[in-house]
Design a protein around this motif. Structure first.
Motif, mmCIF file in Angstrom:
data_model
loop_
_atom_site.group_PDB
_atom_site.id
_atom_site.type_symbol
_atom_site.label_atom_id
_atom_site.label_comp_id
_atom_site.label_asym_id
_atom_site.label_seq_id
_atom_site.Cartn_x
_atom_site.Cartn_y
_atom_site.Cartn_z
ATOM 1 N N VAL A 192 77.903 59.837 10.552
ATOM 2 C CA VAL A 192 77.721 59.784 9.100
ATOM 3 C C VAL A 192 78.975 60.274 8.393
ATOM 4 N N GLU A 193 79.503 61.405 8.829
ATOM 5 C CA GLU A 193 80.716 61.945 8.202
ATOM 6 C C GLU A 193 81.883 60.985 8.357
ATOM 7 N N ASP A 194 82.064 60.463 9.568
ATOM 8 C CA ASP A 194 83.178 59.559 9.832
ATOM 9 C C ASP A 194 83.075 58.289 8.983
ATOM 10 N N CYS A 195 81.892 57.698 8.948
ATOM 11 C CA CYS A 195 81.717 56.451 8.204
ATOM 12 C C CYS A 195 81.753 56.676 6.689
ATOM 13 N N CYS A 196 81.360 57.859 6.246
ATOM 14 C CA CYS A 196 81.495 58.171 4.815
ATOM 15 C C CYS A 196 82.965 58.326 4.434
ATOM 16 N N ALA A 197 83.779 58.871 5.334
ATOM 17 C CA ALA A 197 85.215 58.951 5.070
ATOM 18 C C ALA A 197 85.798 57.538 4.963
ATOM 19 N N ALA A 198 85.381 56.644 5.832
ATOM 20 C CA ALA A 198 85.844 55.250 5.777
ATOM 21 C C ALA A 198 85.363 54.576 4.496
ATOM 22 N N THR A 199 84.137 54.868 4.091
ATOM 23 C CA THR A 199 83.597 54.312 2.849
ATOM 24 C C THR A 199 84.428 54.759 1.656
ATOM 25 N N GLU A 200 84.757 56.037 1.604
ATOM 26 C CA GLU A 200 85.577 56.546 0.505
ATOM 27 C C GLU A 200 86.954 55.885 0.507
ATOM 28 N N ASN A 201 87.519 55.656 1.689
ATOM 29 C CA ASN A 201 88.801 54.961 1.747
ATOM 30 C C ASN A 201 88.694 53.554 1.163
ATOM 31 N N ILE A 202 87.585 52.879 1.426
ATOM 32 C CA ILE A 202 87.372 51.547 0.849
ATOM 33 C C ILE A 202 87.341 51.641 -0.674
ATOM 34 N N LEU A 203 86.582 52.595 -1.194
ATOM 35 C CA LEU A 203 86.467 52.759 -2.650
ATOM 36 C C LEU A 203 87.825 53.045 -3.291
ATOM 37 N N ILE A 204 88.596 53.924 -2.681
ATOM 38 C CA ILE A 204 89.896 54.289 -3.244
ATOM 39 C C ILE A 204 90.872 53.115 -3.145
ATOM 40 N N ALA A 205 90.872 52.417 -2.014
ATOM 41 C CA ALA A 205 91.759 51.266 -1.862
ATOM 42 C C ALA A 205 91.427 50.189 -2.893
ATOM 43 N N LEU A 206 90.150 49.926 -3.099
ATOM 44 C CA LEU A 206 89.753 48.940 -4.110
ATOM 45 C C LEU A 206 90.251 49.353 -5.488
ATOM 46 N N THR A 207 90.109 50.627 -5.804
ATOM 47 C CA THR A 207 90.597 51.124 -7.095
ATOM 48 C C THR A 207 92.100 50.910 -7.216
ATOM 49 N N CYS B 20 81.033 49.988 -6.191
ATOM 50 C CA CYS B 20 79.952 50.966 -6.241
ATOM 51 C C CYS B 20 79.371 51.133 -4.842
ATOM 52 N N TRP B 21 79.247 52.378 -4.428
ATOM 53 C CA TRP B 21 78.704 52.754 -3.124
ATOM 54 C C TRP B 21 77.190 52.724 -3.202
ATOM 55 N N VAL B 22 76.561 52.076 -2.240
ATOM 56 C CA VAL B 22 75.103 52.056 -2.112
ATOM 57 C C VAL B 22 74.764 52.679 -0.760
ATOM 58 N N ALA B 23 73.914 53.688 -0.776
ATOM 59 C CA ALA B 23 73.539 54.386 0.454
ATOM 60 C C ALA B 23 72.842 53.445 1.429
ATOM 61 N N GLY B 24 73.045 53.690 2.704
ATOM 62 C CA GLY B 24 72.372 52.927 3.743
ATOM 63 C C GLY B 24 71.692 53.847 4.744
ATOM 64 N N GLU B 25 72.380 54.921 5.122
ATOM 65 C CA GLU B 25 71.880 55.868 6.121
ATOM 66 C C GLU B 25 70.513 56.410 5.728
ATOM 67 N N GLY B 26 69.541 56.235 6.609
ATOM 68 C CA GLY B 26 68.206 56.782 6.405
ATOM 69 C C GLY B 26 67.333 56.001 5.437
ATOM 70 N N LYS B 27 67.837 54.923 4.881
ATOM 71 C CA LYS B 27 67.050 54.133 3.919
ATOM 72 C C LYS B 27 66.155 53.142 4.660
ATOM 73 N N GLU B 28 65.019 52.839 4.074
ATOM 74 C CA GLU B 28 64.060 51.937 4.714
ATOM 75 C C GLU B 28 64.604 50.523 4.873
ATOM 76 N N TYR B 29 65.605 50.168 4.111
ATOM 77 C CA TYR B 29 66.183 48.827 4.198
ATOM 78 C C TYR B 29 67.349 48.741 5.193
ATOM 79 N N ALA B 30 67.752 49.858 5.796
ATOM 80 C CA ALA B 30 68.912 49.860 6.689
ATOM 81 C C ALA B 30 68.717 48.931 7.893
ATOM 82 N N GLU B 31 67.580 49.032 8.542
ATOM 83 C CA GLU B 31 67.323 48.185 9.715
ATOM 84 C C GLU B 31 67.180 46.711 9.341
#
Length: 177
Positions: free
Chosen positions: A96-111, A118-129
């Protein structure tokens, strides 16, 4: 210490400019920018340099609509020209920590490219699977995040106010003067 203060200032400016965009124009994002953004994602730090991630890009409108309809708070994914999906290896301790760091890099690069996101949570959500299965991602991985991306529609946009630094920081011990 960074010797070139212009580079440091540029990085700070990009980070502070980042904000969530939920309304997009249908202008496509060039493939070369998508590849650069993914290169930034893979450059994120990870525990023991495991790099437990895989990244998907979804440009197909029908598929983005299916993803959007599965989410509880990401309906705007259907409107974005691209949705990035970040998956991580289930059995990795710091996935989770590693992939959140990658997610933030995506957000910053896009900026940095002037692209809204916009980041949408996936971890632990009922729609993840269901999303993992929809995208055909092997069971070894779990969905960590989705990122809607595209040129921002500016009509009616209001920048969210951030808390004052003095209200959210402390030095040495909380509550000490």
């Amino acid at each position: 210490m960074i010797q070139n203060k212009n580079i440091a200032n540029f990085g700070v400016t990009i980070i502070q400019a980042r904000h969530s965009i939920r309304h997009f124009k249908d202008t496509p994002i060039p493939d070369e920018i998508i590849l650069k953004v993914l290169d930034c994602a893979k450059s994120a730090p990870s525990a023991k340099n495991i790099q437990p991630w895989i990244f998907g890009t979804i440009k197909d409108k029908t598929l983005r609509e299916e993803i959007a309809n599965l989410t509880t708070s990401g309906k705007f994914i259907a409107e974005a020209p691209v949705c990035f999906a970040v998956f991580g290896e289930r059995d990795q301790q710091f996935v989770v920590e590693d992939c959140c760091a990658a997610t933030e890099n995506i957000l910053i690069a896009l900026t940095g490219y002037g692209i809204g996101s916009c980041w949408v949570a996936g971890e632990g959500k009922e729609y993840a699977e269901p999303i993992r299965k929809l995208l055909g991602v092997p069971d070894k991985y779990k969905l960590i995040s989705l990122i809607a991306a595209g040129e921002a529609k500016t009509e009616g946009f209001v920048l969210a106010k951030k808390k004052n630094l003095s209200d959210i920081t402390f030095t040495e011990r909380f509550g000490s003067e």
